[in-house]
Design a protein around this motif. Sequence first.
Motif, PDB file in Angstrom:
ATOM      1  N   UNK A 604       0.834  -1.198   0.000  1.00 50.77           N
ATOM      2  CA  UNK A 604       0.000   0.000   0.000  1.00 50.77           C
ATOM      3  C   UNK A 604       0.869   1.249   0.000  1.00 50.77           C
ATOM      4  N   UNK A 605       0.447   2.237  -0.785  1.00 52.44           N
ATOM      5  CA  UNK A 605       1.055   3.565  -0.773  1.00 52.44           C
ATOM      6  C   UNK A 605       0.016   4.540  -0.224  1.00 52.44           C
ATOM      7  N   UNK A 606       0.383   5.314   0.773  1.00 49.01           N
ATOM      8  CA  UNK A 606      -0.537   6.277   1.380  1.00 49.01           C
ATOM      9  C   UNK A 606       0.073   7.662   1.274  1.00 49.01           C
ATOM     10  N   UNK A 607      -0.484   8.476   0.370  1.00 45.35           N
ATOM     11  CA  UNK A 607       0.029   9.831   0.176  1.00 45.35           C
ATOM     12  C   UNK A 607      -0.847  10.876   0.849  1.00 45.35           C
ATOM     13  N   UNK A 608      -1.798  10.428   1.687  1.00 40.35           N
ATOM     14  CA  UNK A 608      -2.622  11.368   2.436  1.00 40.35           C
ATOM     15  C   UNK A 608      -3.986  11.648   1.853  1.00 40.35           C
ATOM     16  N   UNK A 609      -4.384  10.950   0.814  1.00 45.35           N
ATOM     17  CA  UNK A 609      -5.705  11.169   0.231  1.00 45.35           C
ATOM     18  C   UNK A 609      -6.792  10.740   1.209  1.00 45.35           C
ATOM     19  N   UNK A 610      -7.986  11.357   1.125  1.00 41.70           N
ATOM     20  CA  UNK A 610      -9.087  10.941   2.005  1.00 41.70           C
ATOM     21  C   UNK A 610      -9.470   9.491   1.757  1.00 41.70           C
ATOM     22  N   UNK A 611     -10.026   8.864   2.779  1.00 36.99           N
ATOM     23  CA  UNK A 611     -10.480   7.480   2.630  1.00 36.99           C
ATOM     24  C   UNK A 611     -11.611   7.425   1.615  1.00 36.99           C
ATOM     25  N   UNK A 612     -11.690   6.364   0.832  1.00 32.72           N
ATOM     26  CA  UNK A 612     -12.747   6.257  -0.174  1.00 32.72           C
ATOM     27  C   UNK A 612     -14.106   6.078   0.476  1.00 32.72           C
ATOM     28  N   UNK A 613     -15.174   6.648  -0.108  1.00 26.70           N
ATOM     29  CA  UNK A 613     -16.515   6.458   0.443  1.00 26.70           C
ATOM     30  C   UNK A 613     -16.988   5.036   0.208  1.00 26.70           C
ATOM     31  N   UNK A 614     -17.675   4.430   1.170  1.00 26.26           N
ATOM     32  CA  UNK A 614     -18.148   3.049   1.013  1.00 26.26           C
ATOM     33  C   UNK A 614     -19.462   2.989   0.245  1.00 26.26           C
ATOM     34  N   UNK A 615     -19.452   3.408  -1.003  1.00 23.28           N
ATOM     35  CA  UNK A 615     -20.679   3.453  -1.791  1.00 23.28           C
ATOM     36  C   UNK A 615     -20.332   3.460  -3.266  1.00 23.28           C
TER      37      UNK A 615
END
Length: 649
Positions: A604-615
């Motif tokens: 996993x790469x985490x660049x600080x983007x918001x978590x994806x919506x569960x929809x």
Amino acid sequence: MRRSFGVPVALAALAFGSFAQAAPASAADPLRTAAAQAADGCDPIVPTACLVPFPNDWYTVKDRATDTGRRVALKPGAMPRNLLGKGIDPTELNRNDGFSPASPILVRVPGIDPAATGLAPSTDIGRSLRADAPVAVIDARTGARQPYWAELDAQDPQRRTLLVHPAKRLDEGRRYLVALRGARAASGAAIPATPAFTALSSPNPPADPRLKPRWKALRTTLNDLRRFGIGSSGLNLAWDFTTSSTRSLTGRALAMRDASFQRLGAKAPKVIVTSVKDDPKDERIGRRVKGLIEVPSFLNPTGTALTYAKPKPGPYDPPVAPAWRTYHAPFQCNIPRTALDGRTPARPLLYGHGLFGDYTVIDSDASTSLSSEHGFMLCATNWMGISGPDMPYLALLADLSNFRTIPDRMQQSYLNTLFLGRWMIHPKGAAAQEAFHGAIDPKAKLAYSGVSHGGIQGAALTALAQDFTTSVLSVPGMSFSTLLNRSSAFQSVQKIIDIPYPDKADQQLGFALLQSLWDRGEASGYVGHLAANPLPRTPAHRVLLHEAFGDDAVSNVTTELEARTLGIPAKLPALRPGRSNDTVPFWGIRAIPSFPYTGSALVMWDSGSPAPPPATSPRPRTRAPTTAPPAAPWPAPKQPTTSSSAANS
């Protein structure tokens, strides 16, 4: 790299039009309505729409000649129609011996509330395997429960379709049972089964002869569910379906590969070099070589469909390529400066471009850095079907009968890329050309790397590859029917789609239908043979998946769906505590046991983007798409050979 699903989906949407589904008759006589639907080729257990629930063995027939014992048999009168009244021709769909193992399961239960019913969301997949789960997806052979997540279509405020997504792609050539029970409205009130389902699930056969076949089939389904502990009490719906066999999913591309390389024999593919350009000012790339590679063409003269020996091919008839018909695929190779000045010969690396890109992607900053820093000679050709030069073909999608153009051209592009790879490593291929003289390491192994759409298609390519066994798939996914509504790029054309397709429920049905054809030309059809169970005459492969947390173009759920299906471990922990909204982050994906580790893996790469919506709504794009940088398929010399070091290279 541009990663937009807008153009193809917008044009495909124009073909959906206003789907002319069978309309229910008066509710006062549910069995009369059900009988009329059965006569039209629809499933009478749900009188609100045709082709739902889907997938569904009601739309198949027995066929002893197929690997599954069944064959899809959608009736023309039941198929959706576009605005001009032209129904989708089901001929190509009916060549399948089952439905897509990656398709979402579509159900319509008016008024159902997922939370009140207790359905497992994408953030709590483990809940789907509870004994009392309101939806059960069961392998009819073994009785094993299949993990899933369920949601209402967030883009449909009226007839919100219930989408049940397999959290791991279903097995090939298997029959599955589906049970929906205990449906509840938001108020908590129980939602009863439809009168038609209640009547047809009775032990007593219906009087109307048009309904007896459905009653008989439903008795078999209910008896099988009872064997696995699910009785009829409280059932809202029950049905079964069969997934396509391995041969139905991969047989066309496999036959094309085998016939072409048998024809090629020990020779190198023929290539015409059209351009050689040196740039002494470029510190990364010393030489760019463009050319055309000759490949047997299995497409018809217009390039819109694969060619078959029979006018009406059967389920497993292979495509054919007349000896005189060839395709000259354009390509480009970039030789790093370090290989030209005699310091280090380059290692050959096939590269896959993104959506509506082309082979010039290897001139991007990320690609030239990869080439220069790690000593790779990147070569690329176009992903036929969804590349920039393919855009004129998309006009054919005004009639979805023509949708096969995309997966058929993709299968040809797999062959083009495999031929390019063979030429890159053949002693009489690239190495024999003056432009490459001394620049390629003759001992280095070929590998593949692709980003976004190159990661999606790279999975299928790798499963077919005989000349390389290592691939890096950056921000990949699978199952376009799940991916599209979750992509921010898709939303850019939503207004265009809403005009010809006002009914979102019909759009979802269209995506599910198309998945059975998409499987032939995307990761979902080949993922079962990528890291294990290789296809015939194909070696086993290692793959490294790069996931970008919060990716707005390729949803995380589709990347993790692929990893779960592959059965590969992840480098865990992958996120800071609290970053994920999931009850159990990376549910169903085990941790890499120890290092050094040389097998397939997910990082996993985490660049600080918001978590994806569960929809089924994507995260709005607030910045450039989050992507993991392209990585070397193996570390630079003298580094430990581990997946973690490869990910960081």
